[in-house]
Scaffold this motif. Sequence first.
Motif, PDB file in Angstrom:
ATOM      1  N   LEU A  11     -22.987  32.892 -31.520  1.00 16.05           N
ATOM      2  CA  LEU A  11     -21.969  32.300 -29.891  1.00 16.05           C
ATOM      3  C   LEU A  11     -21.570  32.976 -29.366  1.00 16.05           C
ATOM      4  N   ALA A  12     -22.116  32.550 -27.679  1.00 12.79           N
ATOM      5  CA  ALA A  12     -21.840  33.318 -27.159  1.00 12.79           C
ATOM      6  C   ALA A  12     -20.018  32.421 -26.251  1.00 12.79           C
ATOM      7  N   LEU A  13     -19.177  33.288 -27.133  1.00 10.70           N
ATOM      8  CA  LEU A  13     -17.841  32.409 -26.899  1.00 10.70           C
ATOM      9  C   LEU A  13     -17.083  33.017 -25.887  1.00 10.70           C
ATOM     10  N   GLY A  14     -17.133  33.559 -24.465  1.00  6.24           N
ATOM     11  CA  GLY A  14     -16.701  33.295 -23.336  1.00  6.24           C
ATOM     12  C   GLY A  14     -17.443  32.282 -22.775  1.00  6.24           C
ATOM     13  N   MET A  15     -18.442  31.498 -23.598  1.00 10.54           N
ATOM     14  CA  MET A  15     -18.943  30.831 -22.170  1.00 10.54           C
ATOM     15  C   MET A  15     -18.420  28.761 -23.192  1.00 10.54           C
ATOM     16  N   ASP A  16     -19.012  28.193 -22.110  1.00 10.07           N
ATOM     17  CA  ASP A  16     -19.219  26.726 -23.195  1.00 10.07           C
ATOM     18  C   ASP A  16     -19.973  26.178 -23.831  1.00 10.07           C
ATOM     19  N   VAL A  17     -19.707  24.816 -24.204  1.00 10.45           N
ATOM     20  CA  VAL A  17     -20.151  24.781 -25.063  1.00 10.45           C
ATOM     21  C   VAL A  17     -21.597  23.787 -24.466  1.00 10.45           C
ATOM     22  N   ARG A  18     -21.592  23.982 -23.162  1.00 15.54           N
ATOM     23  CA  ARG A  18     -23.082  22.976 -22.221  1.00 15.54           C
ATOM     24  C   ARG A  18     -24.288  24.488 -22.664  1.00 15.54           C
ATOM     25  N   ALA A  19     -23.184  25.078 -21.978  1.00 15.26           N
ATOM     26  CA  ALA A  19     -24.222  26.988 -22.052  1.00 15.26           C
ATOM     27  C   ALA A  19     -24.547  27.387 -23.224  1.00 15.26           C
ATOM     28  N   ASN A  20     -23.432  27.315 -24.470  1.00  9.97           N
ATOM     29  CA  ASN A  20     -24.633  27.831 -25.690  1.00  9.97           C
ATOM     30  C   ASN A  20     -25.315  26.402 -26.405  1.00  9.97           C
ATOM     31  N   ILE A  21     -25.119  25.666 -26.179  1.00  7.69           N
ATOM     32  CA  ILE A  21     -26.107  24.593 -26.327  1.00  7.69           C
ATOM     33  C   ILE A  21     -27.775  24.677 -25.720  1.00  7.69           C
ATOM     34  N   GLU A  23     -24.591  33.970 -40.828  1.00  6.31           N
ATOM     35  CA  GLU A  23     -23.021  33.705 -41.864  1.00  6.31           C
ATOM     36  C   GLU A  23     -22.364  34.341 -40.722  1.00  6.31           C
ATOM     37  N   ASP A  24     -22.207  35.032 -39.311  1.00  6.59           N
ATOM     38  CA  ASP A  24     -21.029  35.669 -38.498  1.00  6.59           C
ATOM     39  C   ASP A  24     -22.062  35.050 -37.582  1.00  6.59           C
ATOM     40  N   ARG A  25     -21.170  33.342 -36.715  1.00  2.00           N
ATOM     41  CA  ARG A  25     -20.836  33.160 -36.127  1.00  2.00           C
ATOM     42  C   ARG A  25     -20.905  32.884 -35.227  1.00  2.00           C
ATOM     43  N   LYS A  26     -20.065  33.892 -34.728  1.00  2.00           N
ATOM     44  CA  LYS A  26     -18.836  34.559 -33.631  1.00  2.00           C
ATOM     45  C   LYS A  26     -19.761  35.122 -33.401  1.00  2.00           C
ATOM     46  N   HIS A  27     -20.585  36.312 -33.552  1.00  2.00           N
ATOM     47  CA  HIS A  27     -20.843  36.997 -33.738  1.00  2.00           C
ATOM     48  C   HIS A  27     -22.670  37.092 -33.194  1.00  2.00           C
ATOM     49  N   PHE A  28     -23.072  36.353 -33.948  1.00  2.00           N
ATOM     50  CA  PHE A  28     -24.769  36.170 -33.784  1.00  2.00           C
ATOM     51  C   PHE A  28     -25.619  35.214 -33.518  1.00  2.00           C
ATOM     52  N   LEU A  52     -12.375  26.729 -29.912  1.00  2.00           N
ATOM     53  CA  LEU A  52     -12.314  25.505 -30.593  1.00  2.00           C
ATOM     54  C   LEU A  52     -13.057  25.556 -32.170  1.00  2.00           C
ATOM     55  N   SER A  53     -12.911  24.679 -34.037  1.00  2.30           N
ATOM     56  CA  SER A  53     -12.150  24.734 -34.510  1.00  2.30           C
ATOM     57  C   SER A  53     -13.654  25.220 -35.245  1.00  2.30           C
ATOM     58  N   GLY A  54     -13.631  26.148 -36.170  1.00  3.93           N
ATOM     59  CA  GLY A  54     -14.892  26.899 -37.344  1.00  3.93           C
ATOM     60  C   GLY A  54     -15.368  25.894 -37.228  1.00  3.93           C
ATOM     61  N   GLY A  55     -15.599  24.212 -37.848  1.00  2.85           N
ATOM     62  CA  GLY A  55     -16.922  23.793 -38.358  1.00  2.85           C
ATOM     63  C   GLY A  55     -16.795  22.834 -36.785  1.00  2.85           C
ATOM     64  N   ASN A  56     -16.122  23.248 -36.059  1.00  2.00           N
ATOM     65  CA  ASN A  56     -17.363  22.722 -34.469  1.00  2.00           C
ATOM     66  C   ASN A  56     -17.684  23.728 -34.164  1.00  2.00           C
ATOM     67  N   GLN A  57     -16.964  25.093 -34.037  1.00  2.00           N
ATOM     68  CA  GLN A  57     -17.847  25.963 -33.567  1.00  2.00           C
ATOM     69  C   GLN A  57     -20.081  26.114 -34.684  1.00  2.00           C
ATOM     70  N   ASP A  95     -14.532  18.145 -22.850  1.00  2.00           N
ATOM     71  CA  ASP A  95     -15.858  17.781 -22.664  1.00  2.00           C
ATOM     72  C   ASP A  95     -17.255  18.845 -23.056  1.00  2.00           C
ATOM     73  N   ASP A  96     -18.133  19.093 -22.438  1.00  2.00           N
ATOM     74  CA  ASP A  96     -18.811  19.802 -22.540  1.00  2.00           C
ATOM     75  C   ASP A  96     -18.974  21.598 -21.711  1.00  2.00           C
ATOM     76  N   ARG A  97     -17.595  21.350 -21.186  1.00  2.57           N
ATOM     77  CA  ARG A  97     -17.308  22.031 -20.619  1.00  2.57           C
ATOM     78  C   ARG A  97     -16.110  23.536 -20.890  1.00  2.57           C
ATOM     79  N   GLN A  98     -16.166  22.868 -22.370  1.00  4.44           N
ATOM     80  CA  GLN A  98     -14.972  23.778 -22.784  1.00  4.44           C
ATOM     81  C   GLN A  98     -15.521  24.615 -23.965  1.00  4.44           C
ATOM     82  N   GLU A  99     -14.239  26.620 -23.708  1.00  6.23           N
ATOM     83  CA  GLU A  99     -15.046  27.436 -24.388  1.00  6.23           C
ATOM     84  C   GLU A  99     -15.252  27.111 -25.510  1.00  6.23           C
TER      85      GLU A  99
END
Length: 505
Positions: free
Chosen positions: A343-353, A336-341, A398-403, A390-394
């Motif tokens: 996602l790695a917020l400082g990393m890009d979309v590619r790395a998070n996926i 439920e707390d996606r930002k803490h558990f 992104l918005s909450g839904g896209n995160q 793009d996939d290199r965006q931090e």
Amino acid sequence: MTELVRMTGIEKRFPGVHALKQAQFDLKRGEVHALMGENGAGKSTLMKILSGIYRPDDGTVEIDGQPIELSGPKAAQAHGIGIIHQELSLMNDLTVGQNILIGKEPRRSFGRLDERELNRQAGELLGSMHMKLDPKTIVAELTIARQQMIEIAKALSNRSRILIMDEPTAALTDAEVSELFAIIGRLKSEGVGIIYISHKMDELKRIADRVTVMRDGEYVVTVEAADTPVSTIISMMVGRALKEETVTIPDLDTAETALSVRGLNRGRVIRDVSFEVRHGEILGFAGLMGAGRTEVARAIFGADPKDSGEVFVHGKPVSIGTPKDAVRAGIGYLSEDRKHFGLALGMDVRANIAMASLGQFTDMAGRLDEKAMQATANDYIERLAIRTPDDRQEVQLLSGGNQQKVVIAKWLLRDCDILIFDEPTRGIDVGAKGEIYRLLAALAADGKAIIVISSELPEILRVSHRIAVMCEGRLTGILPGGAGTTQEEIMHLATLRDAMTEEHA
């Protein structure tokens, strides 16, 4: 009513994103002005400008009819502007009282902190909010709902006359929402102007005087809440009419069991919980805050230790002591707390996926195949309609839904057979919610076994094939999903303290 705030021609750009385009907004004394729009519409960005967190690239901000420049949050506070953020910003190792009065702590001689006076003042404020909470409690020990109320108390302690509330009810129970609305009513009567951001459409008629709609960073319209149907506001937000979709109940009688839990216990928060989820099924978990739903999910996933109980995956017992064990067993958990558990917020979309599946992109020498990661990330960006330059965006941009979609992509890439979604649409707009619902249905149709935990009863009824209801750590009943159950039946079991004796199917 006297005008407190006027924002005109506001422009704001981030790398690769034109977040605000000639945006405008105004607020009057003693009103609740709702600011609505899909995730990425620019609502939070506009309010961060008003609260001094961001500086606009262009445009004018007026307070009491006078143009001002807000150099930072302290400058905004000096003008009586307070903000309650959607994402919690409390210091978990400090007490409730210390969090509420941080920066304005009462002092004794020689500058020493007056802890007794601090707790008295914090307790007085909590009492005015009808919150029975000890100011000496460490914040880390509180539920997210309680922490949200502490954020509200913290903002009120500044005696703000312009109060921004960004999704203040996202983690609150119905009773806590009623308490919050009572507080808002008292603030209105004292002349406080409140800017209210929420994705819960049913709250508009209860709380808002006016509604301003934004879309794609631009101002769309301002209307009177009492005179405008919610369906009209939704169509203005998304630029189209949304169709209400209901869950299709498949025939699961012959489906194999993917996950089986037997006799799960953890102190008083989980008490003898047993259930199963089949391939192709969405099992919803309902209950009041503190019922033990998240605790069950975390125990299954190995994030919290269990006292006893067995977990079976595809009919075979598995030993899960850590999240790594759960992932090996084919279980994915979206917190439920996606930002803490999640996602790695400082990393890009590619790395998070890719982060949960790095072995797929690593050669024998330990080198990452960046081209393969890029191709995979772009595939999921397209499949899940993730709105990103793009996939290199931090990810933090992104918005909450896209995160949330990035987190989902991470677990889909891992190809987990069992997926646990904890409050999957928390803080997500009405349009993105529909996308998440369709994605859940598609995953179930592909044979995934899915658990959905949600505090929103209409959501649970909409997405679930069956609904497990919890109260005070116990499973009190299992009901059919969709049109086969009412909210009243769920609430009956959610307030039933006796353990489940049979399945209501």
